[in-house]
Design a protein around this motif. Structure first.
Motif, PDB file in Angstrom:
ATOM      1  N   GLN A 182      -0.358  -9.545   1.934  1.00 22.46           N
ATOM      2  CA  GLN A 182       0.026  -9.041   0.582  1.00 22.46           C
ATOM      3  C   GLN A 182       0.330  -7.476   0.589  1.00 22.46           C
ATOM      4  N   TYR A 183      -0.560  -6.804   1.394  1.00 20.68           N
ATOM      5  CA  TYR A 183      -0.656  -5.259   1.174  1.00 20.68           C
ATOM      6  C   TYR A 183      -0.061  -4.457   2.437  1.00 20.68           C
ATOM      7  N   THR A 219       0.758  -1.239  -0.062  1.00 20.09           N
ATOM      8  CA  THR A 219      -0.010  -0.199  -0.138  1.00 20.09           C
ATOM      9  C   THR A 219       0.814   1.388  -0.183  1.00 20.09           C
ATOM     10  N   SER A 245     -14.193  -7.426   5.304  1.00 19.86           N
ATOM     11  CA  SER A 245     -14.390  -8.815   5.248  1.00 19.86           C
ATOM     12  C   SER A 245     -14.590  -9.241   6.621  1.00 19.86           C
ATOM     13  N   THR A 299      -9.550  -0.056   3.007  1.00 17.82           N
ATOM     14  CA  THR A 299      -8.765  -1.186   2.138  1.00 17.82           C
ATOM     15  C   THR A 299      -9.715  -2.119   1.865  1.00 17.82           C
ATOM     16  N   ILE A 300     -10.164  -2.892   3.060  1.00 13.59           N
ATOM     17  CA  ILE A 300     -11.015  -4.142   2.900  1.00 13.59           C
ATOM     18  C   ILE A 300     -12.019  -4.352   4.068  1.00 13.59           C
ATOM     19  N   THR A 345      -4.787 -12.946   4.033  1.00 17.80           N
ATOM     20  CA  THR A 345      -4.023 -12.964   2.969  1.00 17.80           C
ATOM     21  C   THR A 345      -3.944 -11.630   2.616  1.00 17.80           C
ATOM     22  N   TYR A 346      -4.676 -10.741   2.749  1.00 16.59           N
ATOM     23  CA  TYR A 346      -4.656  -9.276   2.459  1.00 16.59           C
ATOM     24  C   TYR A 346      -3.665  -8.466   3.176  1.00 16.59           C
ATOM     25  N   PHE A 347      -3.642  -8.642   4.655  1.00 16.19           N
ATOM     26  CA  PHE A 347      -2.629  -8.119   5.377  1.00 16.19           C
ATOM     27  C   PHE A 347      -0.901  -8.367   4.917  1.00 16.19           C
ATOM     28  N   MET A 359      -9.378 -14.373   4.444  1.00 17.87           N
ATOM     29  CA  MET A 359      -9.165 -13.129   3.522  1.00 17.87           C
ATOM     30  C   MET A 359      -8.148 -12.266   4.073  1.00 17.87           C
ATOM     31  N   LEU A 360      -8.616 -11.883   5.257  1.00 20.30           N
ATOM     32  CA  LEU A 360      -7.970 -10.703   5.988  1.00 20.30           C
ATOM     33  C   LEU A 360      -6.442 -11.176   6.151  1.00 20.30           C
TER      34      LEU A 360
END
Lengths: 368, 348
Positions: free
Chosen positions: B96-97, B39, B84, B81-82, B92-94, B89-90
């Protein structure tokens, strides 16, 4: 047979160039201390470089113990050398510098250690073995070079103006140390210098060179009092010998050597010597200390001329009197410390110590 | 410094600080990029400092039974940002971003509190090595490329130092015909753009079966460096007194031993400087590697390709660049010691 012999040695740097060393013949005995003396460019350094093998020879031969060494590499000639710039390797410690020649001989480590330490001790650098040359003074670097040259126990010691980079005080003390080392090692030594004081104090025999030609070979005393050529008489001595170009003429049964200043009556011995030069010119050479100064009366025996002292240079133990008359500059060394300039003086030759030279060849006129 | 007056001192200080800034600022931005998460890399304006943590504000949305995650950027604003409710999902998102490594259960139990207490801020430590890990993941041959780079550097230094120092010695010590012309010609080789040589050389290398090999690449890199090494070393060799070599000859060495034991060690500073140039040429080049290799890229080329392939994740390429820099830094600092090592007051 002599230990080292130079036979008709020639050197030129290019095929058609001048002879730097010209037909040099020299015999050196084992254990002798030989000094090559001459002005710069006279070929003295070239000669010892040819002996060391760093320079090729253009003609002639060099033999050591009867065997020619000219085809050998420097390392196989059994020589060791002290260079003018010391040539102490800056990336090695003092110990490594001294040990380098021994390491190349694959000497065992403990044996090497003993030899290095001994050499360092002898040259008073035992405390600096772990230092680098940049941390040493000029005199200490010189000692490292000496120690390194000693450690190989050479047959021949070559020294190429080793003292010329030192200051005057060090030079004198190093001089006596080198002499000392020569006496203890008793290796044949060839020493190159342009400093006559060095040459006089060190040498067993001095080889005086000029333009690649040997002028005279002799003991320090011989080259001083018994000069072979005008060059030797003018090169050696401070001040050098006085020269008078004189005409020999017979007047009233006496042979006079005359020019505009001098009128010297030859004794019987001298008459025999120069009998071929009657009514011709010769060069008379007289050492400054062989001229006597009389302030009061004219002594007929050995009388040269009378004049006024132009300058007086006090030297402490003696004075130098300079007389400049009729284009002749005469320098006389005298013990008369109180002599004033501009006083009238009479000059005599002591004990007829005159050297006669041929005016053309500039060679000494000797008894046939 | 005392010999300068105050005005000179001030000007000197200004110039020096300008130099320091000119070096430091780009370096800091570079590091900030390399340690950014997915990010932060798109934030504008950029700050020259990288952060060690990520702060998020989490709100519980009752109507959809989801957590709304808002990231706090450096200027203090919150970016949505997301949304969910899924732990996976959370997580993975944390990762990756945000470059934050935390399992789904841990995140859900952290966020549980917002259901009763309302919106909360959470601060997590970033995993600083995330970008580096990802760089090696996305460039599948990166470790092979690193090995290639080391090999090509090794060859380049060997070739250019051996040939260069020999020709430098010849230039310094021997007189031969056309010596000046040859030394100028060596400099002209240095002027060739590498691309210009690469293409014809590619043809030759294919003929000799050296295309796509490190030795082929090293030959190309050596061309300009042989010339440079020869110039640098010949000036040092000229400065080394002949008497030092002659002393070695008199004291029992042959001329080869003399070169190895006396001349070469004293030319060490020059060799160190030359090896530094050789290293940097070989290590940093991409364009020639691009032309002369096919399946065996060097690390610099791999980094270049990482930028080309991942326009969305520039931070990975930046991390790759850091990996590229480190060996060069280490080498330069090790060698620098020798470059500065002159042998005291003894004239060489």
């Amino acid at each position: 047979m002599s230990f080292i012999e130079l036979i008709n040695l020639d050197k030129r740097y290019s095929a058609k160039g001048n002879l730097i060393v010209n037909q040099m013949n020299l015999k050196i005995e084992q254990g002798e201390f030989i000094v090559f003396l001459g002005p710069s460019g006279c070929g003295k350094t070239t000669t010892i470089r040819m002996i060391s093998g760093l320079e090729d020879i253009s003609g002639g031969d060099i033999t050591v113990d009867g065997n020619s060494i000219v085809s050998l590499a420097p390392k196989d000639r059994g020589v060791s050398m002290i260079f003018q710039s010391y040539a102490v390797w800056p990336h090695m410690t003092v110990y490594e510098n001294i040990a380098y020649p021994l390491r190349l001989k694959h000497m065992k480590k403990d044996e090497r250690d003993v030899k290095v330490k001994l050499a360092a001790e002898k040259t008073n650098i035992g405390d600096y073995l772990t230092r680098y040359p940049s941390q040493l003074s000029g005199g200490q670097r010189q000692r490292v070079a000496v120690a390194r040259a000693m450690v190989v126990e050479p047959k021949i010691f070559l020294m190429d103006e080793p003292l010329s980079n030192l200051d005057a005080m060090l030079r004198v003390s190093m001089r006596s140390e080198l002499k000392n080392i020569h006496e203890t090692l008793n290796a044949t030594t060839i020493f190159v210098t342009h400093d006559q004081a060095e040459a006089m104090s060190l040498a067993d025999r001095i080889v005086i060179m000029k333009d690649g030609i040997i002028q005279q070979i002799g003991t320090p005393k011989q080259v001083y009092y018994d000069c072979e050529t005008v060059f030797v008489a003018s090169f050696i001595g401070t001040p050098p010998a006085n020269f008078f170009k004189v005409h020999l003429e017979e007047i009233k049964n006496q042979l006079h050597a005359k020019n505009e200043l001098v009128d010297y009556i030859l004794n019987d011995e001298e008459r025999v010597l120069v009998k071929d030069y009657l009514n011709q010119e010769v060069i008379m050479g007289i050492r400054p200390e062989n001229i006597e100064i009389n302030t009061t009366k004219r002594v007929p025996e050995g009388f040269l001329f009378e004049a006024k002292a132009d300058f007086v240079e006090p030297q402490g133990s003696h004075i130098i009197v300079i007389i400049n008359q009729h284009n002749n500059v005469v320098k006389v060394s005298s013990p008369l410390l109180d002599l004033e300039p501009k006083t009238k003086i009479f000059l005599n030759v002591k004990e007829h110590r005159v050297m006669f030279f041929d005016p053309i060849t500039e060679k000494r006129i000797r008894k046939v | 410094m005392s010999k300068f007056n105050p005005i000179e001192k001030t000007i000197f200080a200004l110039i020096m600080s300008a130099v320091v800034i000119a070096v430091l600022v780009p370096l800091m931005f570079f590091l900030a990029n390399a340690f950014s998460n997915g990010t932060e890399i798109y934030e504008y304006p950029k700050t020259p400092f990288f952060s060690l943590t990520v702060t998020v504000k989490v709100d519980y949305l009752e109507e959809s039974n989801e957590y709304q995650v808002l990231m706090k950027n450096k200027s203090g604003d919150y970016i949505n940002t997301i949304n969910s409710s899924s732990g996976l999902m959370l997580s993975t998102y944390f990762e990756q971003y945000f470059s934050v490594y935390r399992t789904g259960e841990e995140l859900l139990s952290d966020f549980e509190i917002t259901k009763t207490e309302g919106p909360q801020e959470f601060t997590y430590y970033k995993n600083m090595w995330h970008n580096f890990k990802m760089f090696f993941q996305i460039t599948s041959n990166a470790d092979n490329a690193l090995k290639n780079s080391i090999v090509v550097v090794f060859y380049t230094i060997i070739i250019s130092l051996t040939l260069g120092s020999m020709s430098g010695y010849a230039m310094a010590r021997y007189r031969f015909k056309a010596k000046d012309q040859i030394s100028v010609f060596l400099l002209i080789v240095r002027m060739f753009p590498v691309v210009g040589i690469s293409i014809p050389l590619a043809v030759i290398l294919i003929r000799f079966n050296l295309f796509d090999t490190m030795i082929g690449l090293a030959i190309l890199y050596s061309l300009p460096n042989i010339a440079l090494t020869s110039w640098i070393t010949s000036s040092i060799f000229i400065g080394i007194s002949r008497e030092l070599e002659e002393a070695s000859l008199v004291f029992g060495a042959n001329s080869f031993q003399t070169f190895i034991k006396i001349t070469l060690p004293m030319a060490l500073p020059a060799l160190a400087a030359s090896s530094m140039y050789a290293f940097l040429t070989a290590w940093n080049d991409t364009i020639s590697a691009l032309i002369l290799t096919n399946e065996n890229p060097t690390l610099a080329l791999a980094v270049y390709q990482a930028i080309g392939d991942n326009t969305t994740n520039l931070q990975y390429a930046a991390a790759g660049s850091i990996i590229l820099i480190i060996p060069a830094l280490v080498f330069t600092f090790v060698v620098r010691k020798y470059v500065n090592q002159m042998w005291g007051s003894v004239s060489l």
